[in-house]
Write an enzyme that holds these catalytic residues in place. Structure first.
Site, PDB file in Angstrom:
ATOM      1  CD  GLU A  44      -2.874  -1.279   2.335  1.00 12.84           C
ATOM      2  OE1 GLU A  44      -2.746  -0.487   3.286  1.00 12.84           O
ATOM      3  OE2 GLU A  44      -3.787  -2.103   2.276  1.00 12.84           O
ATOM      4  CG  ASN A  59      -0.678  -6.923  -1.525  1.00  9.37           C
ATOM      5  OD1 ASN A  59      -1.230  -7.526  -2.444  1.00  9.37           O
ATOM      6  ND2 ASN A  59      -1.203  -6.838  -0.304  1.00  9.37           N
ATOM      7  CG  HIS A 100      -9.774  -5.593   0.456  1.00  6.52           C
ATOM      8  ND1 HIS A 100     -10.094  -6.728   1.158  1.00  6.52           N
ATOM      9  CD2 HIS A 100      -8.451  -5.374   0.671  1.00  6.52           C
ATOM     10  CE1 HIS A 100      -9.012  -7.174   1.787  1.00  6.52           C
ATOM     11  NE2 HIS A 100      -8.003  -6.384   1.504  1.00  6.52           N
ATOM     12  CD  GLU A 108      -4.617  -7.903   1.455  1.00  2.00           C
ATOM     13  OE1 GLU A 108      -5.470  -7.133   1.936  1.00  2.00           O
ATOM     14  OE2 GLU A 108      -3.388  -7.728   1.587  1.00  2.00           O
ATOM     15  CG  ASP A 129     -12.825  -8.697   1.465  1.00  2.00           C
ATOM     16  OD1 ASP A 129     -12.627  -7.741   0.686  1.00  2.00           O
ATOM     17  OD2 ASP A 129     -12.435  -8.701   2.649  1.00  2.00           O
TER      18      ASP A 129
HETATM   19  C1  XIL Z   1      -6.390  -6.431   8.027  1.00  2.00           C
HETATM   20  C2  XIL Z   1      -6.778  -7.629   8.849  1.00  2.00           C
HETATM   21  O1  XIL Z   1      -7.727  -8.365   8.131  1.00  2.00           O
HETATM   22  C3  XIL Z   1      -7.329  -7.200  10.189  1.00  2.00           C
HETATM   23  O2  XIL Z   1      -7.536  -8.341  11.025  1.00  2.00           O
HETATM   24  C4  XIL Z   1      -6.382  -6.237  10.884  1.00  2.00           C
HETATM   25  O3  XIL Z   1      -6.981  -5.755  12.062  1.00  2.00           O
HETATM   26  C5  XIL Z   1      -6.038  -5.102   9.970  1.00  2.00           C
HETATM   27  O4  XIL Z   1      -5.516  -5.590   8.756  1.00  2.00           O
HETATM   28  N1  XIL Z   1      -4.964  -4.654   3.467  1.00  2.00           N
HETATM   29  C6  XIL Z   1      -4.000  -5.501   3.924  1.00  2.00           C
HETATM   30  C7  XIL Z   1      -4.301  -6.411   5.050  1.00  2.00           C
HETATM   31  O5  XIL Z   1      -2.916  -5.595   3.321  1.00  2.00           O
HETATM   32  O6  XIL Z   1      -3.173  -6.686   5.828  1.00  2.00           O
HETATM   33  C8  XIL Z   1      -5.402  -5.877   5.914  1.00  2.00           C
HETATM   34  O7  XIL Z   1      -5.730  -6.877   6.875  1.00  2.00           O
HETATM   35  C9  XIL Z   1      -6.594  -5.507   5.077  1.00  2.00           C
HETATM   36  C10 XIL Z   1      -6.247  -4.446   4.087  1.00  2.00           C
END
Ligand code: XIL
Length: 654
Positions: free
Chosen positions: A159, A200, A236, A265, A267
């Site tokens: 990020e 990422n 996401h 990641e 969802d």
């Molecule tokens: C999130 C986790 O899912 C949570 O449990 C934690 O509290 C915060 O981080 N981008 C990412 C992940 O790269 O590491 C994040 O994960 C979600 C967003």
């Protein structure tokens, strides 16, 4: 070529293993997901959380069954691995890596350099110290798993962009400028030359300002020889926003640069409340993501950010949103599950039938019923059940029932009549075995009695050992006389199917052949001379004793790392040195004076004075003759300058 090496071969191996368990039949919702993804050359993964993994059997079961890849959700982040400067803690990461290893999954490390979940001591440093700190962290964390083939890659930076494509004004960027990115990748490559190193980010699924900035950076880093192998699109997504329609072209343009892409990641959240219509839209988004990845060879696979809505970061982060995953709160698959399975599927079609069942034997033959038992069939994709066929007086055979166990009781027979029974097996793909040889049964003369005995009561188990137990109960009564009892057994404290394991003409029965450390339930029922069967008794539950005392084991320490005031022993390898399987082990060792245990993983550890006792846990106790486990390890604090190490390692069973 680097990419054809360990990650790919592990994924293929996992695919073969799962093929032995369950098959996907064509043209219907296929699964498990890894079974349908692996033949398409893609991994399918989930983020895993250490607490759910430790506490919930259902979570472990579904994760192990469905996925061949995992990314630790939090356990490998900086705040977890180096909470205080130079104090490393790998227990959570090791826990996930062990689980992955045992279940044929690869692990993608997440994440080394991020502006979030990074302790304050790092954020406050000056440029010289911060750069050295970053490099040391990467060396230690990547180094910890560098020789473990289960861990195949890392998110090196996470990020780093703003939505408009400029660099995020993080403490990293503000202190070090953009040079921290190349330095991080170089440090990671030095620590593990085989690991796939990724950048990422989120909101980079579409071709847009942010993904184009990422594209330009990856392109420029590679032209400078900076070791960057892959790009993670977090994905996401949310159904209230349009699906990123250029996802496939975007994956393709990165692939054309020579890097691999992963959906890292995934969802797909929605505004509360969840409705069937929103679930259908969500399923379509999942389908689109799988299709985009399938369309580009260099898209390696998809990691979903969890799998059950019960455990998801969404409600805690977006307070008006929910339900982004593929299983609901009760672990039932949602439409999104079928969407993923169907987009990957159909899986391979199995055509091998089960082996022919053994010739049945008949018992408890009365005027109206007979019980059949036979030796189970075996099958490459798993036997799902048996058909029971019957012929009366030498006529044609026809099916009279089915059974999911290797026993069946046929009722409603006519007194003084000769029957023949055969059985055949079916597998998960619908293949049928040849029929067994027949068994001939002649029912006894009928007595006209239809009154069943009373149910036996007071069933209790006593004298439980590792392999058996003694059952006793209060006799049933019957108008024509009780002739005997059936003994029924089910595994586990709940669920499972009661199957008959024996008969008794008295009010007791010795159960044998049980497995150590396992819970069983028993029931009995009575029969009378006319073949009437009582209701079942109360249920008696036991757990067999753990482990035999015959095995022997050894414990061999490896010093993984040490510093002035501490050291890590990992693994402490336990080997079964005997010729029989051991169900569990207990290791003891002595810490030098002044040394204190500060952490351990994958064993139940107690400390008394300087003596440490570590007992195996559920997944690493059972060892075949000659087998080893390298899952247990521990960390110790010691006085500065003292270089002693633990002594007197000994290993015993159980
Ligand atoms: C999130 C986790 O899912 C949570 O449990 C934690 O509290 C915060 O981080 N981008 C990412 C992940 O790269 O590491 C994040 O994960 C979600 C967003």
């Amino acid at each position: 070529m680097r990419w054809s090496s360990k990650a790919v071969s592990l994924i293929c191996a996992a695919g073969l293993v799962v093929f032995g368990v369950v098959v996907a039949t064509p043209a219907q919702a296929a699964g498990p997901l890894k079974t349908v993804a692996a033949p398409r050359g893609k991994f399918i993964g989930t983020a895993l959380a250490t607490d759910s993994l430790a506490n919930e059997a259902m979570y472990r079961t579904v994760a192990a069954r469905e996925f061949n890849q995992t990314t630790p959700e939090n356990a490998m982040k900086w705040d977890a691995t180096e909470p205080q400067d130079n104090q490393f803690s790998f227990a959570g990461g090791d826990q996930i890596v062990s689980f992955a290893q045992q279940n044929g999954m690869t692990v993608h490390g997440h994440t080394l350099v991020w502006h979030s979940q990074t302790p304050g001591y790092v954020q406050g440093m000056n440029a010289t110290n911060m750069r050295a700190e970053m490099q040391a962290h990467i060396a230690a964390v990547v180094g910890h798993w560098a020789n473990n083939p289960t861990v195949t890659g890392w998110d090196v930076v996470n990020e780093i962009f703003n939505e408009d494509g400029t660099f995020r004004q993080s403490f990293w960027f503000n202190t070090l400028g953009q040079s921290f990115v190349a330095d991080a990748f170089r440090a990671a490559r030095a620590a593990d030359p085989d690991a796939k190193l990724c950048i990422n980010d989120f909101n980079v699924e579409d071709i847009n300002a942010k993904s184009t900035a990422m594209f330009n950076l990856v392109s420029s880093l590679r032209s400078q020889g900076v070791p960057i192998d892959c790009v993670g699109f977090q994905a996401h997504l949310a159904i209230q926003f349009a699906f990123p329609s250029t996802l496939q072209q975007n994956i393709q343009r990165f692939a054309n640069l020579g890097v691999h892409v992963r959906i890292s990641e995934l969802d797909v959240r929605m505004l509360n409340p969840e409705t069937a219509a929103k679930d259908a839209t969500q399923a379509q988004y999942y389908t689109n993501v799988v299709n985009a990845c399938l369309a580009v060879t260099n898209c390696d696979g998809i990691t979903i950010w969890g799998f059950t809505d019960l455990h998801s970061w969404i409600p805690g982060t977006f307070s008006d949103q929910c339900c982004g995953l593929i299983y609901n709160n009760s672990y039932s698959p949602k439409p999104a599950y079928d969407a993923v399975a169907n987009a990957f599927g159909p899986g391979p079609t199995d055509t091998t039938p089960p082996s022919t069942p053994g010739t049945p034997t008949a018992s408890n033959v009365t005027a109206t019923s007979a019980t059949l038992n036979w030796t189970a069939s075996t099958d490459n994709v798993g036997v799902t059940g048996y058909d029971i066929l019957r012929s009366t007086g030498g006529g044609a055979f026809s099916q009279v029932g089915t059974s999911t166990t290797n026993s069946f009781t046929n009722t409603g027979l006519t007194a003084s009549t000769t029957y023949q029974f055969e059985v055949r097996a079916r597998d998960a793909a619908g293949n049928m075995s040849a029929v067994s040889s027949p068994v001939t049964v002649t029912t006894s003369a009928g007595g006209g009695d239809t009154q069943a005995p009373t149910a036996p009561s007071g069933l209790a188990a006593s004298g439980t050992t590792q392999t058996g137990t003694s059952l006793a109960w209060t006799a049933s009564t019957d108008n024509v006389g009780v002739t005997g009892y059936d003994i029924l057994q089910a595994q586990g404290a709940s669920g499972g199917t009661f199957t008959q394991v024996g008969t008794s003409t008295t009010t007791s029965f010795a159960v044998t052949g049980l497995t150590a450390n396992t819970t069983y339930r028993f029931q009995v029922r009575a029969r009378d001379a006319a073949g009437n069967v009582s209701a079942v008794s109360n249920t008696a539950q036991i757990t067999t004793q753990g482990g035999g005392t015959t095995g022997a084991c050894s414990a061999t320490p490896t010093v993984q790392t040490q510093w002035g005031t501490g050291y890590v022993i990992n693994p402490l390898t336990i080997t079964n040195t005997s010729t029989s399987t051991i169900p569990s082990w207990t290791v003891t060792f002595t810490l030098p004076a002044g040394h204190t245990l500060s952490g351990s993983w994958n064993a139940t550890v107690t400390v008394s004075g300087q003596t440490v006792t570590a007992k195996s846990v559920s997944f690493n106790g059972n060892l075949a003759p000659g087998a080893s486990t390298g899952t247990f390890g521990f960390q110790v604090n010691r006085p500065n300058g003292n270089t002693q190490m633990p002594t007197s390692y000994s290993c015993a069973t159980p």
